[in-house]
Design an enzyme around this catalytic site. Structure first.
Site, mmCIF file in Angstrom:
data_model
loop_
_atom_site.group_PDB
_atom_site.id
_atom_site.type_symbol
_atom_site.label_atom_id
_atom_site.label_comp_id
_atom_site.label_asym_id
_atom_site.label_seq_id
_atom_site.Cartn_x
_atom_site.Cartn_y
_atom_site.Cartn_z
ATOM 1 N N ARG A 1 11.342 -6.009 5.274
ATOM 2 C CA ARG A 1 11.215 -4.579 5.556
ATOM 3 C C ARG A 1 11.698 -4.277 6.972
ATOM 4 O O ARG A 1 12.319 -3.247 7.215
ATOM 5 C CB ARG A 1 9.737 -4.172 5.403
ATOM 6 C CG ARG A 1 9.505 -2.695 5.616
ATOM 7 C CD ARG A 1 8.077 -2.305 5.336
ATOM 8 N NE ARG A 1 7.214 -2.567 6.473
ATOM 9 C CZ ARG A 1 5.895 -2.401 6.465
ATOM 10 N NH1 ARG A 1 5.281 -1.997 5.371
ATOM 11 N NH2 ARG A 1 5.174 -2.641 7.535
ATOM 12 N N ARG B 1 -10.084 0.400 8.220
ATOM 13 C CA ARG B 1 -9.650 -0.958 8.571
ATOM 14 C C ARG B 1 -10.747 -1.742 9.268
ATOM 15 O O ARG B 1 -10.540 -2.904 9.607
ATOM 16 C CB ARG B 1 -8.437 -0.873 9.503
ATOM 17 C CG ARG B 1 -7.078 -0.985 8.780
ATOM 18 C CD ARG B 1 -6.012 -0.789 9.836
ATOM 19 N NE ARG B 1 -4.772 -1.444 9.582
ATOM 20 C CZ ARG B 1 -3.685 -0.836 9.098
ATOM 21 N NH1 ARG B 1 -3.737 0.422 8.729
ATOM 22 N NH2 ARG B 1 -2.560 -1.501 8.975
ATOM 23 N N ARG C 1 -0.828 -8.933 13.439
ATOM 24 C CA ARG C 1 -1.378 -7.958 12.486
ATOM 25 C C ARG C 1 -2.147 -8.672 11.366
ATOM 26 O O ARG C 1 -3.186 -8.201 10.914
ATOM 27 C CB ARG C 1 -0.240 -7.106 11.891
ATOM 28 C CG ARG C 1 0.293 -6.082 12.895
ATOM 29 C CD ARG C 1 1.670 -5.593 12.535
ATOM 30 N NE ARG C 1 1.708 -4.821 11.318
ATOM 31 C CZ ARG C 1 2.805 -4.630 10.594
ATOM 32 N NH1 ARG C 1 3.953 -5.173 10.979
ATOM 33 N NH2 ARG C 1 2.766 -3.903 9.522
ATOM 34 N N LYS D 1 0.822 -1.212 0.000
ATOM 35 C CA LYS D 1 0.000 0.000 0.000
ATOM 36 C C LYS D 1 0.856 1.262 0.000
ATOM 37 O O LYS D 1 0.589 2.205 -0.740
ATOM 38 C CB LYS D 1 -0.944 0.022 1.218
ATOM 39 C CG LYS D 1 -1.920 -1.146 1.259
ATOM 40 C CD LYS D 1 -2.962 -0.982 2.354
ATOM 41 C CE LYS D 1 -2.406 -1.018 3.757
ATOM 42 N NZ LYS D 1 -1.861 -2.311 4.180
ATOM 43 N N ARG E 1 10.675 -0.184 12.300
ATOM 44 C CA ARG E 1 9.340 -0.289 12.876
ATOM 45 C C ARG E 1 9.276 -1.400 13.908
ATOM 46 O O ARG E 1 9.611 -2.549 13.615
ATOM 47 C CB ARG E 1 8.299 -0.538 11.765
ATOM 48 C CG ARG E 1 7.904 0.724 11.057
ATOM 49 C CD ARG E 1 6.892 0.481 9.985
ATOM 50 N NE ARG E 1 5.676 -0.188 10.449
ATOM 51 C CZ ARG E 1 4.559 -0.238 9.747
ATOM 52 N NH1 ARG E 1 4.511 0.348 8.550
ATOM 53 N NH2 ARG E 1 3.502 -0.868 10.215
HETATM 54 P P1 AMP Z 1 0.266 0.648 8.916
HETATM 55 O O1 AMP Z 1 1.384 1.638 8.833
HETATM 56 O O2 AMP Z 1 -0.892 1.002 8.015
HETATM 57 O O3 AMP Z 1 0.725 -0.783 8.740
HETATM 58 O O4 AMP Z 1 -0.328 0.745 10.412
HETATM 59 C C1 AMP Z 1 0.469 0.416 11.530
HETATM 60 C C2 AMP Z 1 -0.418 0.249 12.767
HETATM 61 O O5 AMP Z 1 -1.101 1.480 13.048
HETATM 62 C C3 AMP Z 1 -1.515 -0.790 12.655
HETATM 63 O O6 AMP Z 1 -1.060 -2.107 12.931
HETATM 64 C C4 AMP Z 1 -2.510 -0.292 13.706
HETATM 65 O O7 AMP Z 1 -2.064 -0.605 15.003
HETATM 66 C C5 AMP Z 1 -2.415 1.227 13.534
HETATM 67 N N1 AMP Z 1 -3.384 1.718 12.536
HETATM 68 C C6 AMP Z 1 -3.090 2.283 11.327
HETATM 69 N N2 AMP Z 1 -4.212 2.607 10.663
HETATM 70 C C7 AMP Z 1 -5.244 2.229 11.463
HETATM 71 C C8 AMP Z 1 -6.658 2.271 11.340
HETATM 72 N N3 AMP Z 1 -7.258 2.752 10.230
HETATM 73 N N4 AMP Z 1 -7.406 1.800 12.378
HETATM 74 C C9 AMP Z 1 -6.851 1.328 13.500
HETATM 75 N N5 AMP Z 1 -5.518 1.235 13.683
HETATM 76 C C10 AMP Z 1 -4.709 1.682 12.685
#
Ligand code: AMP
Length: 200
Positions: free
Chosen positions: A129, A90, A146, A14, A135
């Site tokens: 990654r 999400r 996740r 993404k 991260r």
């Molecule tokens: P990402 O960078 O999109 O992989 O997001 C990393 C983490 O941020 C996720 O595993 C969630 O803990 C939190 N997170 C990001 N976007 C959302 C969302 N739309 N709703 C809830 N938690 C989120």
């Protein structure tokens, strides 16, 4: 205004494809994960709350995320020609909230690009990654959680958007530029609203 959602499991590409979309279509990018990581880095109250969920691989409560999105739509993204939502929505309540937020402003979700990648490849990509992303959630235990959260809470959105009639599946394995071309062609055909600034 063109509103696109980049939808897919963690590690489906993404972030990579969002960067190409904003470059070639001139759209505003919002990654909720990046916003949250920025709050964590700055040690804000939201960052402290977010960290307790992110470090375990769980989702932040819907109301906190929806407030962030509403703020961005009404401020930073207000005068843009469109938005790429990356990592949002999400959950079904987030998708319903986005629909209402956009409708109230005379807009809609134009297309949901579903990046479809086999599970084994996702784990491999996230571990790779993790070697230099810095991260805290790119390690095997948190990756597993996740993916579990994705299957239980996020994947049902695919049917939600199929019903809405705007889901565009895209094969997310292979060459990054080929994947992008499939996405771009899909958007151009599905929305008829926008064209790339240059084709590669
Ligand atoms: P990402 O960078 O999109 O992989 O997001 C990393 C983490 O941020 C996720 O595993 C969630 O803990 C939190 N997170 C990001 N976007 C959302 C969302 N739309 N709703 C809830 N938690 C989120």
């Amino acid at each position: 205004m063109l509103n696109l959602i980049l939808f897919g499991a963690p590690g489906s590409g993404k972030g990579t494809q969002s960067a190409k979309l904003i470059d070639q279509f001139g759209l505003f990018h919002i990654s909720t994960g990046e916003v949250l990581r920025d709050h964590i880095a700055r040690g804000t109250e939201l960052g402290k709350i977010a960290n307790t969920y992110i470090s375990k691989g769980n989702l932040i409560p819907d109301d906190l995320i929806i407030d962030i999105i509403e703020h961005v739509i009404d401020n930073e993204a207000k005068d843009s020609k469109g938005v790429v939502f990356d990592g949002f929505p999400r959950t079904i309540p987030q998708a319903e909230a986005l629909k209402t937020l956009l409708e109230k402003r005379g807009h809609k979700v134009d297309a949901v690009i579903g990046l479809e990648v086999p599970e084994e490849e996702l784990i491999e990509r996230l571990l790779l990654r993790g070697k230099d992303s810095g991260r805290a959630d790119d390690n095997l235990d948190v990756i597993r959680q996740r993916l579990e959260v994705y299957h239980n809470q996020t994947h049902p959105l695919k049917d939600f958007y199929i019903t809405e009639g705007n889901y565009l599946p895209v094969e997310g394995s292979g060459n990054v530029d080929d994947i992008f071309n499939s996405i771009a062609e899909g958007i151009e055909k599905a929305t008829g609203k926008i064209r790339r600034s240059h084709k590669k």
